[in-house]
Write an enzyme that holds these catalytic residues in place. Structure first.
Site, PDB file in Angstrom:
ATOM      1  N   GLY A  75       0.854  -1.190   0.000  1.00 40.38           N
ATOM      2  CA  GLY A  75       0.000   0.000   0.000  1.00 40.38           C
ATOM      3  C   GLY A  75       0.888   1.238   0.000  1.00 40.38           C
ATOM      4  N   ILE A  76       0.243   2.378   0.139  1.00 41.58           N
ATOM      5  CA  ILE A  76       0.979   3.638   0.079  1.00 41.58           C
ATOM      6  C   ILE A  76       1.387   4.067   1.490  1.00 41.58           C
ATOM      7  CG2 ILE A  76      -1.241   4.833   0.083  1.00 41.58           C
ATOM      8  CD1 ILE A  76      -0.080   7.080  -1.380  1.00 41.58           C
ATOM      9  N   GLY A  77       2.502   4.782   1.622  1.00 36.42           N
ATOM     10  CA  GLY A  77       2.813   5.412   2.906  1.00 36.42           C
ATOM     11  C   GLY A  77       4.108   4.964   3.528  1.00 36.42           C
ATOM     12  N   ALA A  78       4.329   5.481   4.743  1.00 40.24           N
ATOM     13  CA  ALA A  78       5.609   5.294   5.419  1.00 40.24           C
ATOM     14  C   ALA A  78       5.811   3.841   5.870  1.00 40.24           C
ATOM     15  CB  ALA A  78       5.686   6.226   6.622  1.00 40.24           C
ATOM     16  N   ILE A  79       4.722   3.152   6.238  1.00 41.91           N
ATOM     17  CA  ILE A  79       4.912   1.783   6.758  1.00 41.91           C
ATOM     18  C   ILE A  79       5.408   0.840   5.650  1.00 41.91           C
ATOM     19  CG2 ILE A  79       3.766  -0.209   7.837  1.00 41.91           C
ATOM     20  CD1 ILE A  79       2.128   1.845   9.481  1.00 41.91           C
TER      21      ILE A  79
ATOM     22  N   GLY B  60      -7.593  -0.713  -3.098  1.00 46.24           N
ATOM     23  CA  GLY B  60      -7.364  -2.125  -3.409  1.00 46.24           C
ATOM     24  C   GLY B  60      -7.233  -3.003  -2.187  1.00 46.24           C
TER      25      GLY B  60
ATOM     26  N   GLU C 121      -0.936  -3.136  -6.723  1.00 48.50           N
ATOM     27  CA  GLU C 121      -1.679  -2.168  -7.540  1.00 48.50           C
ATOM     28  C   GLU C 121      -0.805  -0.948  -7.837  1.00 48.50           C
ATOM     29  OE1 GLU C 121      -5.056  -1.401  -5.012  1.00 48.50           O
ATOM     30  OE2 GLU C 121      -4.333   0.605  -4.575  1.00 48.50           O
TER      31      GLU C 121
HETATM   32  N1  COA Z   1      -9.420   8.255  14.766  1.00 44.86           N
HETATM   33  C1  COA Z   1      -9.263   9.546  14.437  1.00 44.86           C
HETATM   34  N2  COA Z   1      -8.347   9.973  13.517  1.00 44.86           N
HETATM   35  C2  COA Z   1      -7.591   9.042  12.936  1.00 44.86           C
HETATM   36  C3  COA Z   1      -7.687   7.668  13.231  1.00 44.86           C
HETATM   37  C4  COA Z   1      -8.648   7.296  14.192  1.00 44.86           C
HETATM   38  N3  COA Z   1      -8.800   6.021  14.541  1.00 44.86           N
HETATM   39  N4  COA Z   1      -6.786   7.005  12.500  1.00 44.86           N
HETATM   40  C5  COA Z   1      -6.141   7.904  11.759  1.00 44.86           C
HETATM   41  N5  COA Z   1      -6.615   9.131  12.020  1.00 44.86           N
HETATM   42  C6  COA Z   1      -6.150  10.400  11.447  1.00 44.86           C
HETATM   43  C7  COA Z   1      -4.699  10.631  11.808  1.00 44.86           C
HETATM   44  O1  COA Z   1      -4.580  11.311  13.028  1.00 44.86           O
HETATM   45  C8  COA Z   1      -4.217  11.465  10.647  1.00 44.86           C
HETATM   46  O2  COA Z   1      -4.643  12.801  10.836  1.00 44.86           O
HETATM   47  P1  COA Z   1      -3.757  14.036  10.341  1.00 44.86           P
HETATM   48  O3  COA Z   1      -3.726  13.897   8.840  1.00 44.86           O
HETATM   49  O4  COA Z   1      -4.526  15.214  10.816  1.00 44.86           O
HETATM   50  O5  COA Z   1      -2.423  13.842  10.968  1.00 44.86           O
HETATM   51  C9  COA Z   1      -5.005  10.920   9.478  1.00 44.86           C
HETATM   52  O6  COA Z   1      -6.161  10.281  10.018  1.00 44.86           O
HETATM   53  C10 COA Z   1      -4.215   9.892   8.658  1.00 44.86           C
HETATM   54  O7  COA Z   1      -3.799   8.858   9.518  1.00 44.86           O
HETATM   55  P2  COA Z   1      -2.456   8.013   9.248  1.00 44.86           P
HETATM   56  O8  COA Z   1      -2.456   6.903  10.202  1.00 44.86           O
HETATM   57  O9  COA Z   1      -1.273   8.922   9.223  1.00 44.86           O
HETATM   58  O10 COA Z   1      -2.736   7.556   7.766  1.00 44.86           O
HETATM   59  P3  COA Z   1      -1.820   6.921   6.673  1.00 44.86           P
HETATM   60  O11 COA Z   1      -1.292   7.971   5.794  1.00 44.86           O
HETATM   61  O12 COA Z   1      -0.842   5.938   7.248  1.00 44.86           O
HETATM   62  O13 COA Z   1      -2.947   6.131   5.858  1.00 44.86           O
HETATM   63  C11 COA Z   1      -5.018   4.940   5.704  1.00 44.86           C
HETATM   64  C12 COA Z   1      -3.738   5.165   6.500  1.00 44.86           C
HETATM   65  C13 COA Z   1      -5.764   3.821   6.377  1.00 44.86           C
HETATM   66  C14 COA Z   1      -5.839   6.195   5.649  1.00 44.86           C
HETATM   67  C15 COA Z   1      -4.601   4.544   4.255  1.00 44.86           C
HETATM   68  O14 COA Z   1      -3.751   3.437   4.297  1.00 44.86           O
HETATM   69  C16 COA Z   1      -5.808   4.205   3.404  1.00 44.86           C
HETATM   70  O15 COA Z   1      -6.432   5.085   2.871  1.00 44.86           O
HETATM   71  N6  COA Z   1      -6.130   2.892   3.292  1.00 44.86           N
HETATM   72  C17 COA Z   1      -7.308   2.415   2.588  1.00 44.86           C
HETATM   73  C18 COA Z   1      -7.006   1.984   1.196  1.00 44.86           C
HETATM   74  C19 COA Z   1      -5.973   0.934   1.061  1.00 44.86           C
HETATM   75  O16 COA Z   1      -5.571   0.249   1.963  1.00 44.86           O
HETATM   76  N7  COA Z   1      -5.524   0.785  -0.163  1.00 44.86           N
HETATM   77  C20 COA Z   1      -4.552  -0.205  -0.492  1.00 44.86           C
HETATM   78  C21 COA Z   1      -3.519   0.116  -1.421  1.00 44.86           C
HETATM   79  S1  COA Z   1      -3.088   1.800  -1.746  1.00 44.86           S
END
Ligand code: COA
Length: 433
Positions: free
Chosen positions: A215-219, A336, A238
């Site tokens: 997926g996308i992001g730092a992890i 995805g 994807e």
């Molecule tokens: N309650 C309240 N706020 C929350 C929260 C929760 N349980 N979990 C996350 N947030 C907030 C964070 O505080 C952060 O806020 P900020 O932007 O103001 O700092 C924001 O939501 C993003 O959270 P973060 O954990 O940094 O997100 P991320 O960039 O690591 O992305 C998802 C995580 C889940 C949003 C992202 O992976 C996603 O959209 N996944 C769904 C789609 C997917 O998995 N696709 C697969 C391939 S791309």
């Protein structure tokens, strides 16, 4: 190379002229993410005053999405198949819409007219000798949208890499705009200690010869940083970013052990910097395929030992995953995630991993919760869920009872939140933790 400019001179127009062909009431599909044609988007918004009720559809916007700005609602309405930073506010304020869907379904929506397409805006590579232009870094739903559209407008940009897998012939384009501009880039995320801890746990689940979806992001990027001494990894994802290029250059990713598309990196869109775009340009080892191939759970299931790595916002004590909403606010989308969770779970030796920090909001909010927030969607169901990983460890949930799942999840929650979760456990299961 054949002189395509001579042959297709009648199709080459200015960006203003190309966009003049869009009419009020049209449904336009934009190429996805970093593949979006910035000059066509800018010009469309420049012509806003002559347009009413134009619908703009795409997955995530990586550009500035000026059509979502307040004041644009009379002219444009965005229908998002995935919500991102530049479109979120408009969806939240009711000036744009979100359509829930699995990413692999998008081509079907366009092909079968569930989402009718009048116009498609493309950004393509320069044509080859035969007059075929590559879709470059965004192939996902581009070809089906172009086939369904009544009007195909394409920017040809020499900065768009020519990728193998999917292309369109100049014959199938109505208007061509020549403009060389830098592609939208995604800079590598900052990887801190937290991401490294989570990445280390995820990497412990990956073995030589496995195939990865990231997926996308730092992890996901942190995971890659732990894989330097692995052998013969594969990519079927994807999307992928710059981190994969480093592993490919080190010889760690060879794709040799993949049980389908052996020897090939397979993806449907790419987001990164010029380093990534140069890597894929004219690279026969990279196959860019439509999303109804890359993300089809039945295709994914044919890849032995595929490991999918995605993230989430909340997981409840039953293992239900919310990856897309904060309460009833649509934050992102399913993308995805479920396609790969289902595919990886079916695959021989496959593992579906959801990796996330245990808390958010500066440590004040636990992401492991007794119940999902009111209004939040279940992205990955408790029946589909497999591994959950946080900085406190790994919870393996497949074939586990509700009681075992809750216990495993509490053990990887932040210690500050464990007492409340344990109290819930004891109340729910009528036993000591
Ligand atoms: N309650 C309240 N706020 C929350 C929260 C929760 N349980 N979990 C996350 N947030 C907030 C964070 O505080 C952060 O806020 P900020 O932007 O103001 O700092 C924001 O939501 C993003 O959270 P973060 O954990 O940094 O997100 P991320 O960039 O690591 O992305 C998802 C995580 C889940 C949003 C992202 O992976 C996603 O959209 N996944 C769904 C789609 C997917 O998995 N696709 C697969 C391939 S791309």
């Amino acid at each position: 190379m054949k002189d395509w400019k001579k042959e297709y001179a009648h199709k080459i127009v200015s960006v203003e002229e190309a966009v003049q062909h869009v009419k009020s009431g049209d449904n336009i599909v934009f190429t996805h993410a970093c593949g979006e044609s910035q000059c066509l988007t800018t010009e469309l918004v420049n012509q806003a005053d002559r347009l009413e009720q134009v619908t703009i559809m795409h997955m995530v916007a990586m550009g500035t999405a000026p059509y979502c700005q307040p004041g644009m609602e009379k002219h444009f309405r965005h229908n998002a198949l995935f919500v991102g930073g530049s479109t979120r506010k408009a969806v939240e304020e009711g000036r744009a819409d979100y359509t829930p869907c699995f990413f692999h379904e998008a081509p079907k929506f366009f092909r079968e007219g569930l989402l009718p397409v009048d116009v498609v805006f493309l950004q393509l590579s320069e044509p080859d000798e035969q007059g075929n232009c590559s879709f470059g870094i965004s192939v996902d739903y581009t070809q089906p949208a172009a086939s369904a559209a009544k009007l195909v407008i394409a920017q040809i940009n020499k900065n768009m890499p020519r990728t193998y897998g999917n292309s369109i012939h100049l014959d199938d384009i109505d208007y061509i705009v020549e403009k060389d501009e830098p592609l939208i880039e995604l800079q590598p995320p900052k990887i801190g200690d937290l991401e490294k801890k989570i990445g280390g746990y995820v990497a412990s689940l990956i073995h030589d010869g496995d195939t990865l979806q990231l997926g996308i992001g730092a992890i996901p990027d942190a995971v890659l940083s732990f894989l330097g001494d692995k052998k013969d990894l594969g990519i079927h994802s994807e999307m992928f970013s710059d981190g994969v290029v480093d592993l490919a250059n080190k010889g760690v990713v060879t794709n040799k052990k993949k049980t389908i598309d052996t020897g090939k990196f397979v993806s449907c869109f790419l987001m990164g910097t010029k380093k990534l775009y140069d890597f894929v340009n004219n690279n026969p080892d990279v196959e860019m395929k439509p999303v109804d191939y890359t993300n089809d759970p039945f295709v994914v299931a044919k890849i032995d030992n595929i490991i999918s790595i995605n993230s989430a916002m909340q997981v409840d004590l039953m293992g239900q995953v919310n990856a897309e909403m904060i309460g009833n606010r649509q934050f992102s989308g399913v993308g995805g995630q479920v396609d790969f969770v289902r595919g990886a779970s079916r695959a021989k030796g496959g593992k579906a991993i959801i990796a996330m920090s245990a808390t958010t909001g500066k440590g004040k909010i636990s992401k492991i919760v007794p119940l999902l927030d009111e209004g939040a969607a279940i992205t990955t169901s408790r029946n589909d869920v497999d591994y959950i990983v946080t900085e406190y460890g790994i919870a393996s949930l497949k074939a586990k009872t509700l009681r075992q799942r809750a216990a495993a999840l509490i053990n990887i929650a932040h210690p500050d939140f464990r007492p409340a979760l344990i109290a819930e456990f004891e109340k729910r299961f009528h036993c000591k933790f």
